[in-house]
Structure formats: structure tokens, C-alpha cells
Scaffold this motif. Sequence first.
Motif, PDB file in Angstrom:
ATOM      1  N   MET A   7      19.185  -6.721  63.497  1.00 27.81           N
ATOM      2  CA  MET A   7      17.917  -6.063  63.360  1.00 27.81           C
ATOM      3  C   MET A   7      18.305  -4.824  63.244  1.00 27.81           C
ATOM      4  N   VAL A   8      19.106  -4.045  63.368  1.00 28.53           N
ATOM      5  CA  VAL A   8      19.498  -2.682  63.280  1.00 28.53           C
ATOM      6  C   VAL A   8      20.529  -2.126  62.341  1.00 28.53           C
ATOM      7  N   LEU A   9      21.226  -2.973  61.470  1.00 28.60           N
ATOM      8  CA  LEU A   9      22.045  -2.305  60.422  1.00 28.60           C
ATOM      9  C   LEU A   9      20.669  -3.141  58.893  1.00 28.60           C
ATOM     10  N   SER A  10      19.821  -3.932  59.481  1.00 29.12           N
ATOM     11  CA  SER A  10      18.917  -3.723  58.245  1.00 29.12           C
ATOM     12  C   SER A  10      17.921  -2.734  58.408  1.00 29.12           C
ATOM     13  N   GLN A  11      17.282  -2.078  59.680  1.00 27.75           N
ATOM     14  CA  GLN A  11      16.608  -0.726  59.825  1.00 27.75           C
ATOM     15  C   GLN A  11      17.070   0.400  58.967  1.00 27.75           C
ATOM     16  N   LEU A  12      18.085   0.026  59.483  1.00 28.89           N
ATOM     17  CA  LEU A  12      19.329   1.681  58.554  1.00 28.89           C
ATOM     18  C   LEU A  12      20.183   1.416  57.691  1.00 28.89           C
ATOM     19  N   LEU A  13      19.699   0.567  56.962  1.00 29.23           N
ATOM     20  CA  LEU A  13      19.354  -0.056  55.389  1.00 29.23           C
ATOM     21  C   LEU A  13      18.541   0.140  54.549  1.00 29.23           C
ATOM     22  N   THR A  14      17.931   0.497  55.497  1.00 28.44           N
ATOM     23  CA  THR A  14      16.229  -0.180  54.507  1.00 28.44           C
ATOM     24  C   THR A  14      15.221   0.659  55.093  1.00 28.44           C
ATOM     25  N   ASP A  15      15.166   1.485  56.495  1.00 31.14           N
ATOM     26  CA  ASP A  15      14.054   2.150  56.775  1.00 31.14           C
ATOM     27  C   ASP A  15      12.954   1.257  57.098  1.00 31.14           C
ATOM     28  N   THR A  16      13.377   0.615  57.196  1.00 26.89           N
ATOM     29  CA  THR A  16      12.280  -0.719  57.064  1.00 26.89           C
ATOM     30  C   THR A  16      12.753  -2.411  58.333  1.00 26.89           C
ATOM     31  N   PRO A  74      17.518  -7.261  52.662  1.00 23.97           N
ATOM     32  CA  PRO A  74      17.287  -5.829  52.911  1.00 23.97           C
ATOM     33  C   PRO A  74      17.523  -5.422  50.602  1.00 23.97           C
ATOM     34  N   SER A  75      18.204  -5.935  50.571  1.00 20.77           N
ATOM     35  CA  SER A  75      17.959  -5.365  49.073  1.00 20.77           C
ATOM     36  C   SER A  75      16.418  -5.901  48.040  1.00 20.77           C
ATOM     37  N   ARG A  76      15.506  -7.063  48.670  1.00 15.89           N
ATOM     38  CA  ARG A  76      13.994  -7.537  48.735  1.00 15.89           C
ATOM     39  C   ARG A  76      12.999  -6.431  48.961  1.00 15.89           C
ATOM     40  N   VAL A  77      13.390  -5.415  49.248  1.00 16.74           N
ATOM     41  CA  VAL A  77      12.534  -4.971  50.493  1.00 16.74           C
ATOM     42  C   VAL A  77      11.636  -3.784  49.350  1.00 16.74           C
ATOM     43  N   ASP A  78      10.576  -3.814  49.285  1.00 16.76           N
ATOM     44  CA  ASP A  78       9.361  -3.443  48.827  1.00 16.76           C
ATOM     45  C   ASP A  78       9.354  -2.166  48.724  1.00 16.76           C
ATOM     46  N   ALA A  79       8.826  -1.697  47.529  1.00 17.51           N
ATOM     47  CA  ALA A  79       8.641  -0.045  47.310  1.00 17.51           C
ATOM     48  C   ALA A  79       7.792   0.799  48.690  1.00 17.51           C
ATOM     49  N   ILE A  80       6.082  -0.525  48.825  1.00 18.82           N
ATOM     50  CA  ILE A  80       5.365   0.358  49.708  1.00 18.82           C
ATOM     51  C   ILE A  80       6.550   0.072  50.987  1.00 18.82           C
ATOM     52  N   THR A  81       6.754  -0.630  51.755  1.00 21.02           N
ATOM     53  CA  THR A  81       7.536  -0.769  53.212  1.00 21.02           C
ATOM     54  C   THR A  81       8.244   0.418  52.798  1.00 21.02           C
ATOM     55  N   SER A  82       9.116  -0.017  52.101  1.00 20.28           N
ATOM     56  CA  SER A  82      10.329   1.618  51.764  1.00 20.28           C
ATOM     57  C   SER A  82      10.283   2.049  51.189  1.00 20.28           C
ATOM     58  N   PRO A  83       9.611   2.987  50.515  1.00 14.91           N
ATOM     59  CA  PRO A  83       9.668   4.571  49.803  1.00 14.91           C
ATOM     60  C   PRO A  83      10.512   4.933  49.802  1.00 14.91           C
ATOM     61  N   LEU A 131      13.922   4.134  49.549  1.00 15.16           N
ATOM     62  CA  LEU A 131      14.729   3.360  48.555  1.00 15.16           C
ATOM     63  C   LEU A 131      14.706   2.863  47.552  1.00 15.16           C
ATOM     64  N   THR A 132      15.560   3.335  46.751  1.00 12.65           N
ATOM     65  CA  THR A 132      15.537   3.793  45.360  1.00 12.65           C
ATOM     66  C   THR A 132      16.079   2.054  44.424  1.00 12.65           C
ATOM     67  N   ARG A 133      15.578   1.684  43.758  1.00 13.29           N
ATOM     68  CA  ARG A 133      16.133   0.035  42.372  1.00 13.29           C
ATOM     69  C   ARG A 133      17.800   0.574  42.564  1.00 13.29           C
ATOM     70  N   ALA A 134      18.038   1.391  42.621  1.00 13.00           N
ATOM     71  CA  ALA A 134      19.735   1.765  42.481  1.00 13.00           C
ATOM     72  C   ALA A 134      20.356   1.010  43.624  1.00 13.00           C
ATOM     73  N   GLN A 135      19.782   2.108  45.080  1.00 16.05           N
ATOM     74  CA  GLN A 135      19.971   1.052  46.225  1.00 16.05           C
ATOM     75  C   GLN A 135      20.489   0.184  46.242  1.00 16.05           C
ATOM     76  N   ARG A 136      18.903  -0.583  46.047  1.00 17.68           N
ATOM     77  CA  ARG A 136      18.684  -2.186  46.542  1.00 17.68           C
ATOM     78  C   ARG A 136      19.317  -2.890  45.570  1.00 17.68           C
ATOM     79  N   ARG A 137      20.394  -2.112  44.538  1.00 16.96           N
ATOM     80  CA  ARG A 137      20.649  -3.120  43.555  1.00 16.96           C
ATOM     81  C   ARG A 137      22.042  -3.152  44.647  1.00 16.96           C
ATOM     82  N   LEU A 186      25.649  -7.520  51.430  1.00 21.68           N
ATOM     83  CA  LEU A 186      25.277  -6.234  52.463  1.00 21.68           C
ATOM     84  C   LEU A 186      23.929  -8.100  52.732  1.00 21.68           C
ATOM     85  N   ASP A 187      23.273  -8.186  51.614  1.00 22.09           N
ATOM     86  CA  ASP A 187      22.197  -9.258  51.869  1.00 22.09           C
ATOM     87  C   ASP A 187      22.607 -10.006  53.234  1.00 22.09           C
ATOM     88  N   ALA A 188      24.108 -10.615  52.251  1.00 25.73           N
ATOM     89  CA  ALA A 188      25.005 -11.917  52.779  1.00 25.73           C
ATOM     90  C   ALA A 188      24.561 -11.297  54.779  1.00 25.73           C
TER      91      ALA A 188
END
Length: 94
Positions: A1-10, A36-45, A47-53, A59-61
Amino acid sequence: MVLSQLLTDTSPYGRISADSGYELTRAICDTEPVPPSRVDAITSPALTRAQRRRLRGDLDAVVLMALRKDPARRYADATAFGEDIFRHQESLPV
């Protein structure tokens, strides 16, 4: 959970009150985590599109494996988890 929060801030479980241990426990038990790549812009504004890519794929796996409900299907230990993170950082297959 910590890694996910570090990557997405949510949280990988959506919007959960940080003060409510009950809500967090319930979300962990009843809700599938968001990759992490599917976190939306509302929850983690931030996080840019490039970062999600960049989060898509390995990292998702890694995050989803660490958060699996069935303990037998998660990483056996922190060493195995760390090895996958190391392989990702070195551009090796995870």
C-alpha cells in the motif's frame, strides 16, 4: 500500500478517511485495489498522463501482487518484493 501511495499520492482503495481504521480495514477486505496507472485525475491531480503511462505494466503488476487478498498469492517476503522492484529499476523482466 505504501508503494502505491508513493507512486500515486493516493490510496489504492479510493477515497478513504485517514482517521478511520474501520473504513480502511473494510476497503482492504472488500475492495479490489486500483492499479497505479489507472488512478484518475480527480483523486490524484498531480499525476500526469505520461506518469500514468510509466506506471503501466510492471509497476502495476508489482503493486497488485503485493495487495492480493489471498496471502498465498502475494509476495512470500520483503526480499521477493524488493527483487521485483530492483528488476524494474534495472529494466529487467519482472
